[in-house]
Design a protein around this motif. Structure first.
Motif, PDB file in Angstrom:
ATOM      1  N   SER A   1      42.981  43.254  46.043  1.00 23.71           N
ATOM      2  CA  SER A   1      43.117  44.288  45.744  1.00 23.71           C
ATOM      3  C   SER A   1      41.982  45.005  46.088  1.00 23.71           C
ATOM      4  N   TRP A   2      42.202  46.217  46.505  1.00 25.28           N
ATOM      5  CA  TRP A   2      40.847  47.043  46.877  1.00 25.28           C
ATOM      6  C   TRP A   2      41.360  48.679  46.596  1.00 25.28           C
ATOM      7  N   ASP A   3      40.432  49.623  46.831  1.00 29.04           N
ATOM      8  CA  ASP A   3      40.780  50.937  46.981  1.00 29.04           C
ATOM      9  C   ASP A   3      41.415  51.479  48.115  1.00 29.04           C
ATOM     10  N   GLU A   4      42.957  51.625  48.123  1.00 34.00           N
ATOM     11  CA  GLU A   4      43.508  52.163  49.362  1.00 34.00           C
ATOM     12  C   GLU A   4      43.107  53.434  50.157  1.00 34.00           C
ATOM     13  N   GLU A   5      42.616  54.205  49.211  1.00 36.55           N
ATOM     14  CA  GLU A   5      41.781  55.558  49.728  1.00 36.55           C
ATOM     15  C   GLU A   5      40.763  55.354  50.478  1.00 36.55           C
ATOM     16  N   SER A   6      39.855  54.562  50.107  1.00 38.16           N
ATOM     17  CA  SER A   6      38.740  54.184  50.929  1.00 38.16           C
ATOM     18  C   SER A   6      38.277  52.820  50.917  1.00 38.16           C
ATOM     19  N   PRO A   7      39.025  52.016  51.653  1.00 38.30           N
ATOM     20  CA  PRO A   7      38.978  50.565  51.838  1.00 38.30           C
ATOM     21  C   PRO A   7      37.536  49.867  52.406  1.00 38.30           C
ATOM     22  N   HIS A   8      36.904  51.099  53.249  1.00 38.11           N
ATOM     23  CA  HIS A   8      35.854  50.693  53.918  1.00 38.11           C
ATOM     24  C   HIS A   8      34.588  50.823  53.107  1.00 38.11           C
ATOM     25  N   LYS A   9      34.697  51.354  51.633  1.00 33.79           N
ATOM     26  CA  LYS A   9      33.696  51.704  50.802  1.00 33.79           C
ATOM     27  C   LYS A   9      34.129  50.911  49.509  1.00 33.79           C
ATOM     28  N   SER A  10      35.258  50.151  49.444  1.00 41.74           N
ATOM     29  CA  SER A  10      35.669  49.696  48.261  1.00 41.74           C
ATOM     30  C   SER A  10      35.012  48.000  47.944  1.00 41.74           C
ATOM     31  N   ALA A  11      35.055  47.792  46.688  1.00 39.50           N
ATOM     32  CA  ALA A  11      35.269  46.468  46.168  1.00 39.50           C
ATOM     33  C   ALA A  11      36.359  45.950  46.438  1.00 39.50           C
ATOM     34  N   VAL A  12      36.452  44.501  46.578  1.00 38.80           N
ATOM     35  CA  VAL A  12      37.548  43.576  46.963  1.00 38.80           C
ATOM     36  C   VAL A  12      37.822  42.837  45.665  1.00 38.80           C
ATOM     37  N   THR A  13      38.781  42.582  45.246  1.00 38.80           N
ATOM     38  CA  THR A  13      39.066  41.545  43.972  1.00 38.80           C
ATOM     39  C   THR A  13      40.364  40.417  44.415  1.00 38.80           C
ATOM     40  N   ILE A  14      39.977  39.271  44.329  1.00 32.66           N
ATOM     41  CA  ILE A  14      41.053  38.305  44.308  1.00 32.66           C
ATOM     42  C   ILE A  14      41.583  37.817  43.111  1.00 32.66           C
ATOM     43  N   HIS A  15      42.894  37.866  42.791  1.00 35.16           N
ATOM     44  CA  HIS A  15      43.464  37.575  41.489  1.00 35.16           C
ATOM     45  C   HIS A  15      44.350  36.154  41.676  1.00 35.16           C
ATOM     46  N   LEU A  16      43.627  35.152  40.887  1.00 39.36           N
ATOM     47  CA  LEU A  16      44.314  33.629  40.843  1.00 39.36           C
ATOM     48  C   LEU A  16      44.623  33.476  39.554  1.00 39.36           C
ATOM     49  N   PRO A  17      45.461  32.457  39.141  1.00 33.84           N
ATOM     50  CA  PRO A  17      45.780  31.996  37.931  1.00 33.84           C
ATOM     51  C   PRO A  17      44.632  31.621  37.154  1.00 33.84           C
ATOM     52  N   TYR A  18      44.359  32.531  36.148  1.00 39.32           N
ATOM     53  CA  TYR A  18      43.034  32.198  35.203  1.00 39.32           C
ATOM     54  C   TYR A  18      41.856  32.596  35.853  1.00 39.32           C
ATOM     55  N   ILE A  19      41.666  32.928  37.136  1.00 38.75           N
ATOM     56  CA  ILE A  19      40.382  33.123  37.863  1.00 38.75           C
ATOM     57  C   ILE A  19      40.522  34.448  38.411  1.00 38.75           C
ATOM     58  N   THR A  20      39.389  35.351  38.351  1.00 29.91           N
ATOM     59  CA  THR A  20      39.144  36.546  39.097  1.00 29.91           C
ATOM     60  C   THR A  20      37.749  36.408  40.139  1.00 29.91           C
ATOM     61  N   LEU A  21      38.027  36.539  41.386  1.00 28.51           N
ATOM     62  CA  LEU A  21      37.089  36.482  41.933  1.00 28.51           C
ATOM     63  C   LEU A  21      36.753  38.020  42.752  1.00 28.51           C
ATOM     64  N   TYR A  22      35.258  38.370  42.431  1.00 26.68           N
ATOM     65  CA  TYR A  22      34.924  39.870  42.632  1.00 26.68           C
ATOM     66  C   TYR A  22      34.028  40.002  43.884  1.00 26.68           C
ATOM     67  N   PHE A  23      34.291  40.847  44.743  1.00 27.82           N
ATOM     68  CA  PHE A  23      33.542  41.111  45.821  1.00 27.82           C
ATOM     69  C   PHE A  23      32.947  42.868  45.570  1.00 27.82           C
ATOM     70  N   PRO A  24      31.509  42.820  45.301  1.00 27.72           N
ATOM     71  CA  PRO A  24      31.338  44.242  45.077  1.00 27.72           C
ATOM     72  C   PRO A  24      31.440  45.154  46.445  1.00 27.72           C
ATOM     73  N   PRO A  25      31.421  46.335  46.353  1.00 26.18           N
ATOM     74  CA  PRO A  25      31.495  47.219  47.383  1.00 26.18           C
ATOM     75  C   PRO A  25      30.075  47.042  48.024  1.00 26.18           C
ATOM     76  N   SER A  26      30.084  47.032  49.337  1.00 25.27           N
ATOM     77  CA  SER A  26      28.900  47.190  50.137  1.00 25.27           C
ATOM     78  C   SER A  26      29.040  47.553  51.547  1.00 25.27           C
ATOM     79  N   PRO A  27      28.152  48.123  52.622  1.00 23.15           N
ATOM     80  CA  PRO A  27      28.848  48.546  53.814  1.00 23.15           C
ATOM     81  C   PRO A  27      28.291  47.541  54.815  1.00 23.15           C
ATOM     82  N   ILE A  28      27.583  46.431  54.339  1.00 25.73           N
ATOM     83  CA  ILE A  28      27.149  45.291  55.095  1.00 25.73           C
ATOM     84  C   ILE A  28      27.671  43.961  54.608  1.00 25.73           C
ATOM     85  N   TYR A  29      28.101  43.487  53.692  1.00 25.75           N
ATOM     86  CA  TYR A  29      28.453  42.255  53.121  1.00 25.75           C
ATOM     87  C   TYR A  29      29.781  42.435  52.334  1.00 25.75           C
ATOM     88  N   GLN A  30      30.286  41.137  52.548  1.00 26.43           N
ATOM     89  CA  GLN A  30      31.689  40.928  51.470  1.00 26.43           C
ATOM     90  C   GLN A  30      31.332  39.616  51.018  1.00 26.43           C
TER      91      GLN A  30
END
Length: 409
Positions: A55-84
């Motif tokens: 999941s991410w912010d569909e309105e501004s995906p290039h500036k959005s955090a990205v989150t991966i949702h798995l059973p029991y686990i959530t992986l979080y990638f914070p917003p960054s213009p350089i890295y994911q």
């Protein structure tokens, strides 16, 4: 939000087991890994997870955090213009009686279906600590345990039997996540400078760097191919045997493509941004590219009008457009969508949607491989002297940058 399909780790979905390393990892997931690597890892393990959501912010995906949702686990990638980069891992601990989830720490069981994770057990395995002022969490370097006051305390067992319902793993304050590629500084008409680590800068110069240099400095590409169809002859011309024999070298793990000619010389470079929700999402890792200007750095979140204010326009978009399209093998388009058809708007003397003459529309949906994917839009290619940027029309993010040497200037 997208669904990347059925996934897997090391055990069955009925009894997942994760080894927890504070400040470092949970199972296969390592803090500091990039989004591309984590999703590729999930694709290689296809039986444990019945569903994976990104999941991410569909309105501004290039500036959005990205989150991966798995059973029991959530992986979080914070917003960054350089890295994911994977910066936080959250584990939700269900009631012991309703799950076979097992967590281990240094070969000892933290939690399982018959061993609840309590404040007292955390203290026994990890050492003493103070509860937070709010009384709802225990903090250790690299890991936090969030507590749920249990009925056991009311029954006379005391707060030491408070149940842990959530674990949060992140880097410690004195450690910084280390990406696989630290930096990529673009110099139009010249090439790029890669920061492989803090003390190692690698300059790749168009027309000088050789294929052997690439292998010695950054290793072999994950993919290498010659794109053989009539679109290349239309683009390069039948008389230019040098570029007809050129080969694409794909460093997917770095978000980089190199076009190498028949003499083994790098003649063009493409940097990819891996913007969620765009047609090229997850083909490449996010390249940490920047362009240094007199007013600061440009990156994947910089509006195209800022590029226009810093670089002179060029009409070379038509000449190099196919290299942005054909860097990764894809099914050949139908005759209706050939190079002079619907995939590219080639009316040079007219504006489309107010676009200036040095811009062209690129519709990647006709390239194939995206059947059933909805919400994808076209890109706008904008040409400058020694540089072509690919702008996502929906969000305004810069999907890719092609660096070439304009011999006419």
């Amino acid at each position: 939000m997208i669904d990347v399909g059925t996934q897997n780790l090391k055990t069955t979905s009925l009894s997942p087991t994760y080894d927890v390393v504070p400040g470092e990892s949970v199972g296969l997931f390592q803090l500091g890994d990039n989004l591309w690597h984590v999703l590729e890892l999930l694709r290689t393990h296809k039986t444990e997870y019945p569903k994976v959501e990104v999941s991410w912010d569909e309105e501004s995906p290039h500036k959005s955090a990205v989150t991966i949702h798995l059973p029991y686990i959530t992986l979080y990638f914070p917003p960054s213009p350089i890295y994911q980069l994977l910066s936080l891992i959250q584990i939700t601990v269900p009631p012991s009686s309703s799950s076979n989830l097992e967590l281990t720490y240094e070969t000892q069981v933290l939690s399982s279906s018959h061993i609840p994770l309590t404040r007292a057990r955390v203290g026994r395995l990890m050492g003493p600590t103070f509860v937070s002022k709010a009384g709802n969490k225990l903090e250790f370097p690299g890991i936090t345990f969030q507590l749920t006051p249990s009925n056991m305390g009311d029954a006379g067992f005391g707060p030491r039997e408070d149940i842990v319902h959530k674990l949060i793993i992140e880097a410690t304050e004195d450690e910084e996540l280390q990406p696989r590629l630290i930096s990529c500084v673009i110099e139009p008409n010249t090439g790029i400078t890669l920061g492989l680590d803090e003390d190692h800068l690698l300059r790749i110069t168009i027309g000088q760097t050789t294929a052997q240099d690439l292998i010695l400095d950054i290793g072999s590409p994950l993919r290498k191919f010659w794109k053989e169809d009539d679109r290349l002859s239309k683009m390069w011309g039948n008389t230019n045997t040098n570029q007809q024999s050129s080969c694409f070298w794909n460093y997917l793990q770095y978000g980089l493509d190199f076009l190498v000619d028949k003499d083994g010389i790098v003649i063009k470079i493409i940097c990819h941004s891996n913007i969620p929700g765009t047609p090229l999402f997850q083909r490449y890792a996010k390249c940490p590219w920047t362009i240094t200007t007199s007013s600061g750095q440009l990156d994947s979140t910089t509006p195209s009008n800022v590029f226009r204010s810093h670089f002179s326009s060029s009409q070379n978009v038509e000449e190099y457009i196919e290299q942005l399209k054909l860097t990764v093998p894809s099914p050949s388009p139908t005759p209706d969508n050939e190079i002079n058809g619907n995939s590219v708007n080639r009316k040079k003397n007219k504006k489309r949607n107010g676009s200036p003459n040095n811009a062209m529309i690129l519709d990647r949906l006709v390239e194939g491989g995206l059947d059933g994917v909805s919400g994808l839009g076209a890109s706008k290619l904008i040409g400058f002297n020694g540089l072509i940027i690919e702008e996502d029309e929906k969000s305004g993010g810069i999907c890719s940058v092609l660096i070439f040497k304009d011999n006419n200037n």
